[in-house]
Scaffold this motif. Structure first.
Motif, mmCIF file in Angstrom:
data_model
loop_
_atom_site.group_PDB
_atom_site.id
_atom_site.type_symbol
_atom_site.label_atom_id
_atom_site.label_comp_id
_atom_site.label_asym_id
_atom_site.label_seq_id
_atom_site.Cartn_x
_atom_site.Cartn_y
_atom_site.Cartn_z
ATOM 1 N N ASN A 62 -3.119 -1.685 -23.747
ATOM 2 C CA ASN A 62 -3.087 -1.253 -25.379
ATOM 3 C C ASN A 62 -3.225 0.174 -25.282
ATOM 4 O O ASN A 62 -2.572 0.870 -26.304
ATOM 5 N N LYS A 63 -3.394 1.208 -24.204
ATOM 6 C CA LYS A 63 -2.505 2.361 -24.382
ATOM 7 C C LYS A 63 -1.760 2.876 -24.273
ATOM 8 O O LYS A 63 -1.287 3.581 -25.608
ATOM 9 N N LYS A 64 -0.843 2.317 -24.277
ATOM 10 C CA LYS A 64 0.516 2.256 -25.109
ATOM 11 C C LYS A 64 0.825 2.270 -26.187
ATOM 12 O O LYS A 64 1.557 3.398 -26.304
ATOM 13 N N GLN A 65 0.189 1.840 -27.042
ATOM 14 C CA GLN A 65 -0.741 1.863 -28.034
ATOM 15 C C GLN A 65 -0.622 3.629 -29.178
ATOM 16 O O GLN A 65 -0.057 4.119 -30.163
ATOM 17 N N GLY A 93 6.962 -5.389 -33.712
ATOM 18 C CA GLY A 93 7.673 -4.357 -32.124
ATOM 19 C C GLY A 93 6.427 -3.345 -31.799
ATOM 20 O O GLY A 93 6.725 -2.773 -31.242
ATOM 21 N N LEU A 94 5.352 -2.978 -32.378
ATOM 22 C CA LEU A 94 4.090 -2.265 -32.186
ATOM 23 C C LEU A 94 3.368 -2.563 -31.202
ATOM 24 O O LEU A 94 2.185 -1.706 -31.062
ATOM 25 N N GLY A 95 2.935 -3.304 -30.804
ATOM 26 C CA GLY A 95 2.040 -3.900 -30.152
ATOM 27 C C GLY A 95 1.941 -3.616 -28.674
ATOM 28 O O GLY A 95 3.228 -2.409 -28.414
ATOM 29 N N PRO A 96 1.167 -4.174 -27.698
ATOM 30 C CA PRO A 96 1.032 -3.971 -26.430
ATOM 31 C C PRO A 96 1.976 -3.959 -26.011
ATOM 32 O O PRO A 96 1.352 -3.680 -24.656
ATOM 33 N N THR A 97 2.585 -4.846 -25.761
ATOM 34 C CA THR A 97 3.131 -6.180 -24.523
ATOM 35 C C THR A 97 4.629 -5.092 -23.941
ATOM 36 O O THR A 97 4.978 -4.415 -25.229
ATOM 37 N N GLN A 98 5.067 -5.483 -22.978
ATOM 38 C CA GLN A 98 6.132 -4.854 -22.468
ATOM 39 C C GLN A 98 7.598 -5.545 -23.722
ATOM 40 O O GLN A 98 8.155 -5.227 -23.576
ATOM 41 N N GLY A 130 -17.083 -5.114 -29.602
ATOM 42 C CA GLY A 130 -17.235 -5.796 -28.453
ATOM 43 C C GLY A 130 -16.489 -6.446 -27.896
ATOM 44 O O GLY A 130 -16.902 -7.227 -26.349
ATOM 45 N N ARG A 131 -15.052 -5.948 -27.798
ATOM 46 C CA ARG A 131 -14.350 -5.915 -27.011
ATOM 47 C C ARG A 131 -13.857 -5.492 -25.225
ATOM 48 O O ARG A 131 -13.537 -3.985 -25.926
ATOM 49 N N GLU A 132 -13.728 -5.643 -24.462
ATOM 50 C CA GLU A 132 -12.889 -4.941 -23.468
ATOM 51 C C GLU A 132 -11.319 -4.574 -23.688
ATOM 52 O O GLU A 132 -10.861 -5.551 -23.597
ATOM 53 N N MET A 133 -10.837 -3.297 -23.442
ATOM 54 C CA MET A 133 -9.892 -2.970 -23.797
ATOM 55 C C MET A 133 -9.018 -3.024 -22.601
ATOM 56 O O MET A 133 -9.403 -2.595 -21.566
#
Length: 409
Positions: free
Chosen positions: A114-117, A68-73, A107-110
């Protein structure tokens, strides 16, 4: 200190993944001397997560959460924990920098979510996540603690070892030291019987027995003011344990039997080859899982059929006709043929009935013969297992092969 473990994730309730986090954390907390009183699993629902946290705090001073600590709602563990602990969420720039750096390294786009984390409780002790993007944290209120960690096991275990473990150790004035003796060839009931006087009168050090897939373990732990005092107390008990159970113990350092055997082979510079029937290459696979074993392991041959035993290893047709594929004679001829082929210092063979069918009254399911040649030693060990299931029988046959090697080199 009483503790509870709260696993958050609807996928756990649906049985879509196995909850290995709870097993790992329970083992670690037990070793450290914390009393794990409850396991809770709840879906991604903020109301139910809050109810579980409040319920656990009624009887516990410490809660460990995973998930439950991920970036999704639907990742809301952090928000709920913050509410229960009467804190507020703030953007932590240093945490955001770590997340940005993580994506640049890959090398991936954020993405924006993800700022939520990087938004964390203001009073939190933040735990860096070097295997993912979701940081963990510890939060305290009125002497009660909640420690929140990510759900993916690889991320959680690394965070626990690197950050949470030192945090928990700092909460105790005492030092805990433990050792784990691993054994093969003795059941848990007999193990307890031989140590019953120590178990019945234990205070410190404490003793705990465990059974796992054909093996047994004994953990001896001590909690003292200094590491030296704790170590001396544990070592003294282990001396007594060794006096009573030394014939079954293969490690005092919680190592797997295959690790112990491969280390011996490498230390002694011995070469080894295997010929397998009922285990179907399980021995070769297990040995080659160990780094560095290429110095010792020459070859592994699976001779499953009678024809393969004759053509590949030179087992005599008359031996198979008279004694059968599952016999002492066949196991020894398999090992002898392997010796001629490989010239290895050690040659080991196995033939048996893994089940669930194929057994007879004379040769029941679970019967295994292990041939072994090393120098002047040539022997065959007969093993009769309980007919648990095919997988268990094959695994126990593997352990028996490793035990033969361990006790004869």
């Amino acid at each position: 200190m009483k503790a509870a473990i709260l696993s958050v994730g609807t996928e756990l309730l649906f049985g879509q993944i196995t909850n290995t986090n709870t097993v790992y954390l329970s083992q670690q907390m037990n070793i450290m001397g914390f009393d794990v009183m409850y396991h809770y699993t709840v879906g991604d629902n903020p109301g139910r997560v809050e109810d579980m946290i409040n319920l656990a705090f009624e009887d516990c001073d410490l809660i460990l959460t995973t998930g439950g600590l991920g970036p999704t709602q639907d990742d809301l563990t952090k928000e709920v924990a913050c509410k229960v602990m009467d804190d507020r969420l703030v953007m932590m720039e240093d945490v955001l920098e770590e997340i940005v750096k993580y994506f640049k390294t890959l090398g991936r786009e954020m993405t924006e979510n993800n700022k939520k984390q990087a938004v964390m409780p203001s009073r939190a002790t933040v735990f860096h996540n070097d295997a993912g993007t979701a940081p963990g944290f510890a939060l305290e209120k009125n002497g009660k603690y909640i420690i929140c960690m990510p759900g993916p096991p690889r991320e959680m275990t690394r965070m626990f070892q690197k950050s949470v473990l030192p945090f928990l150790q700092a909460m105790s004035e005492d030092v805990i030291y433990y050792r784990v003796a691993r054994m093969f060839g003795i059941g848990e009931s007999m193990l307890e019987t031989k140590l019953l006087d120590l178990i019945d009168h234990q205070t410190d050090p404490t003793l705990a027995t465990y059974a796992k897939e054909g093996e047994c373990s004994l953990r001896v732990a001590s909690k003292r003011h200094t590491a030296q005092e704790a170590k001396e107390a544990v070592d003294e008990v282990m001396k007594t344990v060794n006096e009573r159970l030394g014939e079954y113990i293969y490690s005092f350092d919680d190592e797997e039997l295959v690790q112990v055997v491969c280390k011996k082979l490498m230390d002694k510079g011995l070469t080894i080859s295997s010929a397998e029937s009922c285990t179907g290459g399980l021995f070769a696979k297990s040995v080659t899982d160990i780094p560095g074993i290429s110095k010792c392991f020459d070859r592994g041959i699976v001779t499953y059929s009678n024809r393969a035993k004759m053509e590949g290893l030179g087992v005599k047709e008359e031996t198979l006709e008279k004694y059968g594929a599952v016999s002492e004679k066949t196991a020894l001829e398999m090992a002898e043929g392997l010796k001629r082929l490989s010239g290895s210092d050690i040659c080991i063979s196995v033939t048996g009935i893994a089940g669930p069918g194929g057994g007879t009254e004379e040769k029941p399911v679970g019967l295994v013969y292990i041939g072994f040649i090393y120098g002047d030693v040539e022997l065959c060990k007969k093993v009769q297992m309980r007919n648990v299931n095919r997988k268990w029988n094959r695994h126990y046959a593997l352990l028996s092969m490793l035990d033969v090697i361990n006790k004869n080199i």
